[in-house]
Design an enzyme around this catalytic site. Structure first.
Site, short mmCIF file in Angstrom:
data_model
loop_
_atom_site.label_atom_id
_atom_site.label_comp_id
_atom_site.label_asym_id
_atom_site.label_seq_id
_atom_site.Cartn_x
_atom_site.Cartn_y
_atom_site.Cartn_z
N HIS A 70 0.83 -1.19 0.00
CA HIS A 70 0.00 0.00 0.00
C HIS A 70 0.87 1.26 0.00
CE1 HIS A 70 -2.68 -2.83 2.60
NE2 HIS A 70 -2.84 -3.09 1.31
N TYR A 133 2.78 2.33 13.62
CA TYR A 133 3.23 3.37 12.70
C TYR A 133 2.58 4.71 13.00
CZ TYR A 133 -0.97 1.76 10.14
OH TYR A 133 -2.25 1.37 9.79
#
Length: 471
Positions: A70, A133
């Site tokens: 992605h 993240y």
């Protein structure tokens, strides 16, 4: 096994901007501790100050859980809280490194900065892996994304566990091969005031690439209440503000004062807030009118501001506001000449029509042609010059308006002796309208921008090209 005690260190990768960090992890019988994200230390080692706004955690139960590939329109700081992963990153940005691949393992002692547009994927190598993240934008359904199939033959990622033996979502299985991927383009550039003389020069300099937006007041009101939501601002990397109120004499009237402050200060304040909140570089065009002109030497960028009139006051106020934006360029210029009505064209017309003008001879400076100004702005952006204020005018010998008028007459084949030099006070003596005070010395020192590798054109040569129709 997590490695304890190693120093904070950086490893560059073949993918531009993709950087691996070794993180110090401190352990004892109770467990371990680390600074997973430490802005001051990490930016000192070259990490972009990317301004995270969201922290996400993906928990994975089993070995072999595989996700990706992605690419999103924001930056990521990827790390592991528990467990271990094999990570694969593929550059899906427009440009020469499109399709470049980098792989490595991450455990709690390693992290990686993933720049906007680089495809991200991973495979867990231990059970109970917590993949974390930070991102510098909130997820949006209107953002532009790109995806790549985990099994793409061109990328040829050597997965530790074969893809036919792991858990993958049906959605990830259907991502396109590299040949069918839509690359993520660069962050957009917004040029305001696109119909003005500098705006037209910026259009000629930057062209009509799809990532460049040219706007006028008709389609983007910089003083409007909805400016903050008028664009998806996180998609923009640069705003070049070429919109300004420049009627220096009218600015001395009640209505002009209001309009000058609205265009030159209120609008700039709104742009500065948007730039700061969204990590955008703001380019602001300033003026020699921020000085009183009393200096006997060229003005450097660090000289104290001392504007004489309303116009200069609004430009000085805007300079102070823009200086607070983390990424900014204040371009201080003077005596701008471009496409449209201006001093040079007026003098050329008077010469042609046999009119002998009286021209001010006690103001000194240099002409600045808009194509040179636009090229200088692009140079600062392309070279990622240090943020700050830069003087940018034509180079060459400083001259008075009367000297320049004489040069126009001479270049166009007329007698320069037809020019009569007079003082500023004489020139405006018969005026019944308000007159803005002018700096007597508008000469700006060009050493700083020259140190960036940009050489401003000599105004005399630019003048000759301009009058010959080459500019």
């Amino acid at each position: 096994m997590t490695e304890y005690g190693k120093p904070l260190a950086v490893t560059e990768t073949p993918v531009p901007g993709l950087v691996v960090f070794d993180l110090p992890v401190h352990g004892d019988p109770r467990g371990w501790f680390k600074e997973n994200w430490q802005r001051e230390k990490m930016t000192a080692l070259g990490l972009p100050d990317f301004g995270p706004v969201q922290n996400n955690i993906s928990f994975n139960d089993a070995v072999g859980t595989t996700r990706g590939i992605h690419a999103e329109p924001w930056d990521k700081w990827v790390s592991v809280a528990t467990g271990r992963i094999f990570g694969a990153w593929v550059d899906l940005r427009e440009g020469p490194t499109f399709g470049a691949v980098y792989t490595t393992e991450l455990d709690p002692s390693r992290a990686i900065f993933v720049p906007r547009g680089v495809g991200n994927s991973y495979q867990t190598l231990e059970p109970d892996t917590a993949y974390t993240y930070l991102v510098n934008d909130h997820w949006s359904p209107t953002a532009t994304y790109s995806f790549l199939n985990l099994a793409d033959e061109t990328a040829a990622i050597d997965w530790p566990i074969p893809l036919d033996q792991v858990e993958i979502s049906e959605k990830d299985k259907k991502h396109p091969r590299l040949a069918d991927v839509t690359p993520i383009g660069p962050r957009k550039i917004l040029v305001t005031g696109a119909n003005g003389q500098l705006g037209r020069a910026l259009r000629a300099e930057f062209g009509d690439a799809s990532h460049i937006d040219y706007t006028t007041r008709d389609d983007l009101d910089l003083t409007g209440p909805d400016l903050a939501t008028a664009r998806r601002w996180r998609d923009y990397g640069t705003i070049i503000n070429a919109a300004a109120y420049t009627a220096v004499d009218t600015a001395e009237t009640p209505d002009g004062r209001r309009d000058a402050w609205a265009a030159n200060v209120t609008a700039v304040t709104a742009l500065a807030r948007i730039a700061t909140e969204n990590g955008i570089t703001l380019v602001h065009v300033s003026s020699d009118y921020v000085y009183d002109g009393a200096s006997d030497t060229p003005y450097t960028e660090g000289e104290p501001l001392s504007p004489l009139g309303v116009y200069g006051q609004t430009k000085a106020a805007a300079d102070a506001i823009v200086a607070t934006v983390p990424r900014h360029y204040i371009i201080r210029t003077s005596w701008v000449i471009g496409d449209g009505k201006n001093f040079v064209r007026i003098m050329a017309s008077l010469a042609q029509r046999g009119i002998d003008p009286r021209v001010v001879n006690d103001q000194t400076g240099r002409l600045t042609f808009t194509d040179d100004l636009a090229a200088g702005i692009r140079h600062l952006l392309d070279t990622d010059a240090v943020s700050g204020t830069y003087n940018l005018t034509g180079s060459g010998q400083p001259s008075t308006w009367a000297d320049i008028a004489a040069q126009v007459f001479e270049v166009t084949g007329h007698d320069s002796a037809r020019i009569t030099g007079i003082s500023t006070d004489e020139y405006f003596a018969s005026s019944t309208a308000p007159v803005a005070p002018r700096p007597r010395n508008s000469t700006l020192d060009l050493a700083k921008i020259r140190k960036t590798g940009y050489a401003p054109a000599d105004w005399n040569e630019s003048l000759r090209r301009y009058l010959a129709g080459e500019s």
